[in-house]
Design an enzyme around this catalytic site. Structure first.
Site, PDB file in Angstrom:
ATOM      1  N   HIS A  21     -21.681 -38.951  24.062  1.00 49.10           N
ATOM      2  CA  HIS A  21     -22.611 -38.977  22.922  1.00 49.10           C
ATOM      3  C   HIS A  21     -21.861 -39.395  21.667  1.00 49.10           C
ATOM      4  O   HIS A  21     -20.659 -39.659  21.726  1.00 49.10           O
ATOM      5  CB  HIS A  21     -23.325 -37.633  22.764  1.00 49.10           C
ATOM      6  CG  HIS A  21     -22.425 -36.477  22.473  1.00 49.10           C
ATOM      7  ND1 HIS A  21     -21.519 -35.984  23.393  1.00 49.10           N
ATOM      8  CD2 HIS A  21     -22.271 -35.714  21.358  1.00 49.10           C
ATOM      9  CE1 HIS A  21     -20.870 -34.970  22.870  1.00 49.10           C
ATOM     10  NE2 HIS A  21     -21.299 -34.779  21.622  1.00 49.10           N
ATOM     11  N   HIS A  54     -20.972 -37.969  18.759  1.00 50.36           N
ATOM     12  CA  HIS A  54     -20.171 -37.146  17.847  1.00 50.36           C
ATOM     13  C   HIS A  54     -18.716 -37.622  17.798  1.00 50.36           C
ATOM     14  O   HIS A  54     -18.141 -37.996  18.816  1.00 50.36           O
ATOM     15  CB  HIS A  54     -20.244 -35.671  18.252  1.00 50.36           C
ATOM     16  CG  HIS A  54     -21.574 -35.043  17.956  1.00 50.36           C
ATOM     17  ND1 HIS A  54     -22.007 -33.897  18.585  1.00 50.36           N
ATOM     18  CD2 HIS A  54     -22.554 -35.408  17.086  1.00 50.36           C
ATOM     19  CE1 HIS A  54     -23.218 -33.587  18.116  1.00 50.36           C
ATOM     20  NE2 HIS A  54     -23.569 -34.490  17.215  1.00 50.36           N
ATOM     21  N   ASP A  75     -15.916 -36.175  17.612  1.00 50.16           N
ATOM     22  CA  ASP A  75     -14.880 -35.591  18.477  1.00 50.16           C
ATOM     23  C   ASP A  75     -14.930 -36.156  19.897  1.00 50.16           C
ATOM     24  O   ASP A  75     -14.102 -35.800  20.738  1.00 50.16           O
ATOM     25  CB  ASP A  75     -14.955 -34.046  18.495  1.00 50.16           C
ATOM     26  CG  ASP A  75     -16.276 -33.521  19.016  1.00 50.16           C
ATOM     27  OD1 ASP A  75     -17.335 -33.976  18.547  1.00 50.16           O
ATOM     28  OD2 ASP A  75     -16.258 -32.643  19.902  1.00 50.16           O
ATOM     29  N   HIS A  76     -15.881 -37.057  20.159  1.00 51.95           N
ATOM     30  CA  HIS A  76     -15.944 -37.727  21.458  1.00 51.95           C
ATOM     31  C   HIS A  76     -15.674 -39.228  21.336  1.00 51.95           C
ATOM     32  O   HIS A  76     -15.266 -39.859  22.299  1.00 51.95           O
ATOM     33  CB  HIS A  76     -17.310 -37.475  22.114  1.00 51.95           C
ATOM     34  CG  HIS A  76     -17.518 -36.018  22.389  1.00 51.95           C
ATOM     35  ND1 HIS A  76     -17.418 -35.463  23.641  1.00 51.95           N
ATOM     36  CD2 HIS A  76     -17.746 -34.979  21.535  1.00 51.95           C
ATOM     37  CE1 HIS A  76     -17.589 -34.144  23.546  1.00 51.95           C
ATOM     38  NE2 HIS A  76     -17.785 -33.833  22.289  1.00 51.95           N
ATOM     39  N   HIS A  99     -28.390 -31.704  23.190  1.00 49.70           N
ATOM     40  CA  HIS A  99     -27.274 -31.502  22.244  1.00 49.70           C
ATOM     41  C   HIS A  99     -27.380 -32.557  21.137  1.00 49.70           C
ATOM     42  O   HIS A  99     -27.280 -32.247  19.961  1.00 49.70           O
ATOM     43  CB  HIS A  99     -25.952 -31.594  22.994  1.00 49.70           C
ATOM     44  CG  HIS A  99     -24.756 -31.604  22.090  1.00 49.70           C
ATOM     45  ND1 HIS A  99     -24.383 -30.511  21.342  1.00 49.70           N
ATOM     46  CD2 HIS A  99     -23.869 -32.585  21.795  1.00 49.70           C
ATOM     47  CE1 HIS A  99     -23.299 -30.820  20.635  1.00 49.70           C
ATOM     48  NE2 HIS A  99     -22.970 -32.068  20.891  1.00 49.70           N
ATOM     49  N   ASP A 129     -21.267 -32.453  26.038  1.00 45.28           N
ATOM     50  CA  ASP A 129     -21.597 -31.222  25.309  1.00 45.28           C
ATOM     51  C   ASP A 129     -22.993 -30.709  25.686  1.00 45.28           C
ATOM     52  O   ASP A 129     -23.627 -29.988  24.919  1.00 45.28           O
ATOM     53  CB  ASP A 129     -21.546 -31.465  23.795  1.00 45.28           C
ATOM     54  CG  ASP A 129     -20.123 -31.620  23.282  1.00 45.28           C
ATOM     55  OD1 ASP A 129     -19.185 -31.562  24.100  1.00 45.28           O
ATOM     56  OD2 ASP A 129     -19.956 -31.822  22.067  1.00 45.28           O
ATOM     57  N   HIS A 153     -15.695 -29.609  26.467  1.00 45.06           N
ATOM     58  CA  HIS A 153     -14.872 -28.631  25.746  1.00 45.06           C
ATOM     59  C   HIS A 153     -14.574 -27.442  26.644  1.00 45.06           C
ATOM     60  O   HIS A 153     -15.318 -27.165  27.599  1.00 45.06           O
ATOM     61  CB  HIS A 153     -15.604 -28.099  24.501  1.00 45.06           C
ATOM     62  CG  HIS A 153     -15.871 -29.133  23.452  1.00 45.06           C
ATOM     63  ND1 HIS A 153     -15.014 -29.383  22.410  1.00 45.06           N
ATOM     64  CD2 HIS A 153     -16.918 -29.984  23.297  1.00 45.06           C
ATOM     65  CE1 HIS A 153     -15.517 -30.336  21.636  1.00 45.06           C
ATOM     66  NE2 HIS A 153     -16.678 -30.727  22.152  1.00 45.06           N
TER      67      HIS A 153
END
Ligand SMILES: [Zn+2]
Ligand SMILES: [Zn+2]
Length: 263
Positions: A56, A58, A60-61, A115, A135, A175
Site C-alpha cells: 500500500h 504508506h 513506511d512501505h 487499512h 498492514d 510489521h
C-alpha cells in the site's frame, strides 16, 4: 518458492520480505523500506531483485523504492489505485492479477481494502500457502484505519477473503506486533489459553526471530477472527450495552477495532 524475512530493527517494527525463484535466483522485494538490508540479503544468497512490490501507499512501505530501484533497476508494482500517490510505479495491480517471479513462483494479487482503500495482499498457492498481508492482517491483530482506511471495509476483507484461506496458510505481515496484539486479545478474552501460551513463547524471542503463524493459529489467537466468542461478546457488551446479546460479527469487529485504537 524461497522466502526470506528481513527485520528492519526500526521503531515502526517493519518486516521486509524477499520472495525468490529457486531456479533463476530472481527475487521480488515486498515493502523494502530499509532497502540496503534487502539488497544485502539478496546478495548473500546470490539472488537478483527484479521487482519491488508495495502492499500500500504508506511511506513506511514505499520509502525504499527509489534506493532499491536505483541499485537494481527493479520494476515497481503496487495497487493501480495507489500508483499515482506512490509515484514511479511500473505496473498497477488489480484483483486476481498474477505476479511471476523467475520461472517457478506465481503470486496472486488480492484486493484487500480497509487499512487503506488501495491495499493488496499477495497469496502464494504453494503446497503450504503463504499470505503476504502488509498492514491488513498482523500476527494476532488487524491493521488500523487511521490514515485513509475504513473499519467496515476492513471487516469485509477479513470476512470475505482472509477468513476463507486455508488454515495451513503461513502469514507474513508488514510489521512485528505479536506480543502487543496478544496482550489485546487477552484483555478481550482472558480465558484464551492459546493466546496466553503464544504470548509466553513470543516473549522469549526477539523480534527478528518472532514465530511465523498460520491462519489456523490466527483463528485461535487473533481477536479479530473470534467475533462469535462468548467471552469476547460478553466483555464488549459490558462497554457497549447497545450491541445486545447476539451482535452481528461486523458490529463486534468494528467495536474491537475502536477499542484497539485507544488501547
Ligand atoms: Zn500502513
Ligand atoms: Zn506499515
Amino acid at each position: 518458492m524461497l522466502t526470506e524475512r528481513i527485520w528492519a530493527a526500526n521503531s515502526l517494527r517493519n518486516f521486509h520480505y524477499l520472495i525468490a525463484c529457486p531456479e533463476t535466483g530472481e527475487a521480488l522485494a515486498v515493502d523494502p523500506l530499509k532497502w540496503e538490508l534487502c539488497l544485502q540479503a539478496a546478495r548473500e544468497r546470490g539472488w537478483q531483485i527484479t521487482q519491488i512490490l508495495n502492499t500500500h501507499e504508506h511511506e513506511d512501505h514505499t520509502g525504499g523504492n527509489e534506493g532499491l530501484r536505483g541499485a537494481t533497476g527493479a520494476r515497481v508494482l503496487a495497487h493501480a489505485g495507489a500508483a499515482a500517490r506512490i509515484g514511479g510505479v511500473d505496473r498497477g495491480l488489480t484483483k486476481g492479477d498474477l505476479i511471476k517471479v523467475g520461472r517457478t513462483v506465481e503470486l496472486e494479487c488480492l484486493d484487500t481494502p480497509g487499512h487503506t482503500m488501495t491495499h493488496v495482499c499477495l497469496l502464494a498457492h504453494t503446497e503450504q500457502p503463504a499470505l503476504f498481508s502488509g498492514d491488513t492482517l498482523f500476527n494476532a491483530g488487524a491493521g488500523n484505519c487511521f490514515n485513509g482506511g475504513d473499519p467496515q471495509r476492513l471487516y469485509d476483507t477479513f470476512a470475505s477473503q482472509l477468513a476463507r484461506l486455508p488454515d495451513a496458510t503461513r502469514l507474513y505481515p508488514g510489521h512485528e506486533y505479536l506480543a502487543r496484539n496478544l496482550e489485546f486479545t487477552l484483555d478481550r478474552e482472558p480465558d484464551n489459553q492459546d493466546a496466553a501460551a503464544t504470548l509466553e513463547q513470543a516473549r522469549r524471542h526477539n523480534a527478528a526471530e518472532a514465530p511465523v503463524t498460520t491462519l489456523g493459529q490466527e483463528k485461535r489467537i487473533n481477536t479479530f477472527f473470534r467475533l462469535q466468542n462468548p467471552t469476547v461478546i460478553a466483555r464488549l457488551r459490558a462497554l457497549f450495552p447497545e450491541i445486545g446479546a447476539h451482535p452481528e460479527e461486523r458490529t463486534v469487529f468494528v467495536k474491537l477495532r475502536e477499542l484497539r485504537n485507544r488501547w
